[in-house]
Design a protein around this motif. Structure first.
Motif, PDB file in Angstrom:
ATOM      1  N   ASN A 171       0.834  -1.206   0.000  1.00  0.00           N
ATOM      2  CA  ASN A 171       0.000   0.000   0.000  1.00  0.00           C
ATOM      3  C   ASN A 171       0.872   1.261   0.000  1.00  0.00           C
ATOM      4  N   PRO A 172       0.289   2.427  -0.258  1.00  0.00           N
ATOM      5  CA  PRO A 172       1.095   3.652  -0.344  1.00  0.00           C
ATOM      6  C   PRO A 172       1.975   3.933   0.872  1.00  0.00           C
ATOM      7  N   PRO A 173       1.498   3.749   2.125  1.00  0.00           N
ATOM      8  CA  PRO A 173       2.433   3.976   3.227  1.00  0.00           C
ATOM      9  C   PRO A 173       3.631   3.024   3.199  1.00  0.00           C
ATOM     10  N   GLN A 174       3.389   1.767   2.852  1.00  0.00           N
ATOM     11  CA  GLN A 174       4.492   0.801   2.762  1.00  0.00           C
ATOM     12  C   GLN A 174       5.456   1.194   1.648  1.00  0.00           C
ATOM     13  N   ARG A 175       4.909   1.558   0.501  1.00  0.00           N
ATOM     14  CA  ARG A 175       5.729   1.954  -0.650  1.00  0.00           C
ATOM     15  C   ARG A 175       6.574   3.183  -0.317  1.00  0.00           C
ATOM     16  N   PRO A 195      -7.307   4.254 -11.210  1.00  0.00           N
ATOM     17  CA  PRO A 195      -8.685   3.953 -11.612  1.00  0.00           C
ATOM     18  C   PRO A 195      -9.682   4.950 -11.038  1.00  0.00           C
ATOM     19  N   THR A 196     -10.793   5.114 -11.734  1.00  0.00           N
ATOM     20  CA  THR A 196     -11.852   6.012 -11.280  1.00  0.00           C
ATOM     21  C   THR A 196     -12.292   5.667  -9.866  1.00  0.00           C
ATOM     22  N   GLU A 197     -12.380   4.360  -9.556  1.00  0.00           N
ATOM     23  CA  GLU A 197     -12.801   3.943  -8.217  1.00  0.00           C
ATOM     24  C   GLU A 197     -11.874   4.496  -7.133  1.00  0.00           C
ATOM     25  N   GLU A 198     -10.604   4.587  -7.445  1.00  0.00           N
ATOM     26  CA  GLU A 198      -9.645   5.133  -6.482  1.00  0.00           C
ATOM     27  C   GLU A 198      -9.911   6.611  -6.247  1.00  0.00           C
ATOM     28  N   HIS A 199     -10.154   7.353  -7.323  1.00  0.00           N
ATOM     29  CA  HIS A 199     -10.448   8.781  -7.179  1.00  0.00           C
ATOM     30  C   HIS A 199     -11.725   9.004  -6.388  1.00  0.00           C
ATOM     31  N   VAL A 200     -12.762   8.208  -6.667  1.00  0.00           N
ATOM     32  CA  VAL A 200     -14.034   8.355  -5.958  1.00  0.00           C
ATOM     33  C   VAL A 200     -13.833   8.051  -4.473  1.00  0.00           C
ATOM     34  N   SER A 201     -13.218   6.903  -4.173  1.00  0.00           N
ATOM     35  CA  SER A 201     -13.012   6.515  -2.783  1.00  0.00           C
ATOM     36  C   SER A 201     -12.162   7.532  -2.035  1.00  0.00           C
ATOM     37  N   GLU A 202     -11.053   7.920  -2.608  1.00  0.00           N
ATOM     38  CA  GLU A 202     -10.132   8.821  -1.912  1.00  0.00           C
ATOM     39  C   GLU A 202     -10.693  10.240  -1.776  1.00  0.00           C
ATOM     40  N   SER A 203     -11.322  10.764  -2.806  1.00  0.00           N
ATOM     41  CA  SER A 203     -11.855  12.131  -2.700  1.00  0.00           C
ATOM     42  C   SER A 203     -12.986  12.194  -1.678  1.00  0.00           C
ATOM     43  N   HIS A 238      -2.634  12.820  -3.293  1.00  0.00           N
ATOM     44  CA  HIS A 238      -2.968  11.687  -4.166  1.00  0.00           C
ATOM     45  C   HIS A 238      -2.858  12.008  -5.659  1.00  0.00           C
ATOM     46  N   LEU A 239      -2.997  13.280  -6.005  1.00  0.00           N
ATOM     47  CA  LEU A 239      -2.871  13.657  -7.418  1.00  0.00           C
ATOM     48  C   LEU A 239      -1.558  14.371  -7.715  1.00  0.00           C
ATOM     49  N   GLY A 240      -0.892  14.843  -6.669  1.00  0.00           N
ATOM     50  CA  GLY A 240       0.325  15.609  -6.873  1.00  0.00           C
ATOM     51  C   GLY A 240       1.572  14.978  -6.299  1.00  0.00           C
ATOM     52  N   VAL A 287       2.569   6.325  -5.871  1.00  0.00           N
ATOM     53  CA  VAL A 287       1.352   5.805  -6.519  1.00  0.00           C
ATOM     54  C   VAL A 287       1.441   6.187  -7.996  1.00  0.00           C
ATOM     55  N   PRO A 288       0.633   5.540  -8.848  1.00  0.00           N
ATOM     56  CA  PRO A 288       0.648   5.907 -10.277  1.00  0.00           C
ATOM     57  C   PRO A 288       0.222   7.359 -10.497  1.00  0.00           C
ATOM     58  N   ALA A 289       0.543   7.872 -11.679  1.00  0.00           N
ATOM     59  CA  ALA A 289       0.093   9.210 -12.063  1.00  0.00           C
ATOM     60  C   ALA A 289      -1.424   9.267 -11.962  1.00  0.00           C
ATOM     61  N   ALA A 290      -1.961  10.443 -11.675  1.00  0.00           N
ATOM     62  CA  ALA A 290      -3.407  10.599 -11.471  1.00  0.00           C
ATOM     63  C   ALA A 290      -4.214  10.002 -12.615  1.00  0.00           C
ATOM     64  N   GLU A 291      -3.785  10.210 -13.848  1.00  0.00           N
ATOM     65  CA  GLU A 291      -4.534   9.696 -15.006  1.00  0.00           C
ATOM     66  C   GLU A 291      -4.445   8.171 -15.126  1.00  0.00           C
ATOM     67  N   ASP A 292      -3.492   7.565 -14.430  1.00  0.00           N
ATOM     68  CA  ASP A 292      -3.351   6.103 -14.455  1.00  0.00           C
ATOM     69  C   ASP A 292      -4.020   5.413 -13.263  1.00  0.00           C
TER      70      ASP A 292
END
Length: 174
Positions: A47-51, A137-145, A120-122, A130-135
């Motif tokens: 996960n992002p904290p581990q990474r 998934p939509t589900e990630e943006h919905v959940s995180e926002s 998360h986007l910057g 984490v991957p670039a914002a455009e890479d």
């Protein structure tokens, strides 16, 4: 209307209130992610904290360390980072919000969204965490926002109430 609040800041009360709010909101955010998981199981294997910790040279045997509860392996190192982030921003929000009312607009909704955009986007995509914002998934943006909104509204509600009680108590003693 003034940009700044006129009452003096009780820094001790703000830190305690923000800390309490950060713990509660961190639990709320974990619960949110159980309902709307932001990442696939594959992407969540690290996960992002581990990474992030691994990017700083901390070995996987540490970043993926777990404890067992109810027969499940839970990532305690990730939780330390999660709650550290949550309480840090809750304390900052409490302190800044006590002096600048605009920060608290709509119960912290915009502040929460700003944190999501920044990290998360910057910042995390720029660092390769984490991957670039455009890479993503939509589900990630919905959940995180939405999760960041719920997280910060929780900080706003809990922090304001704890601060109010602490400062009311200190006024009674004086």
């Amino acid at each position: 209307m003034s940009l700044f609040k006129r009452h003096p800041l009780n820094l001790r009360a703000a830190v305690i209130a923000g800390g309490a709010a950060g713990i509660v909101s961190g639990l709320v955010k974990l619960g949110w992610e159980n309902v709307l998981p932001p990442r696939t199981e594959e992407r969540n294997a690290t996960n992002p904290p581990q990474r992030l910790l691994e990017q700083f040279g901390i070995p996987a045997k540490v970043t993926h360390a777990t404890y067992t509860y109810s027969g499940q392996q839970l990532p305690w190192v990730s939780y330390v980072i999660h709650f550290g982030f949550s309480t840090t921003f809750a304390v900052l929000y409490q302190i800044i919000g006590e002096k600048i009312p605009a920060v608290e607009k709509d119960a912290g909704t915009w502040f929460g969204l700003a944190i999501w955009v920044a990290f998360h986007l910057g910042i995390m995509p720029a660092m390769g965490t984490v991957p670039a914002a455009e890479d993503q998934p939509t589900e990630e943006h919905v959940s995180e926002s939405l999760g960041h909104i719920v997280w910060m509204v929780t900080n706003d509600l809990v922090g304001a109430e704890v601060y109010r009680r602490l400062t009311r108590e200190s006024q009674r003693r004086n």
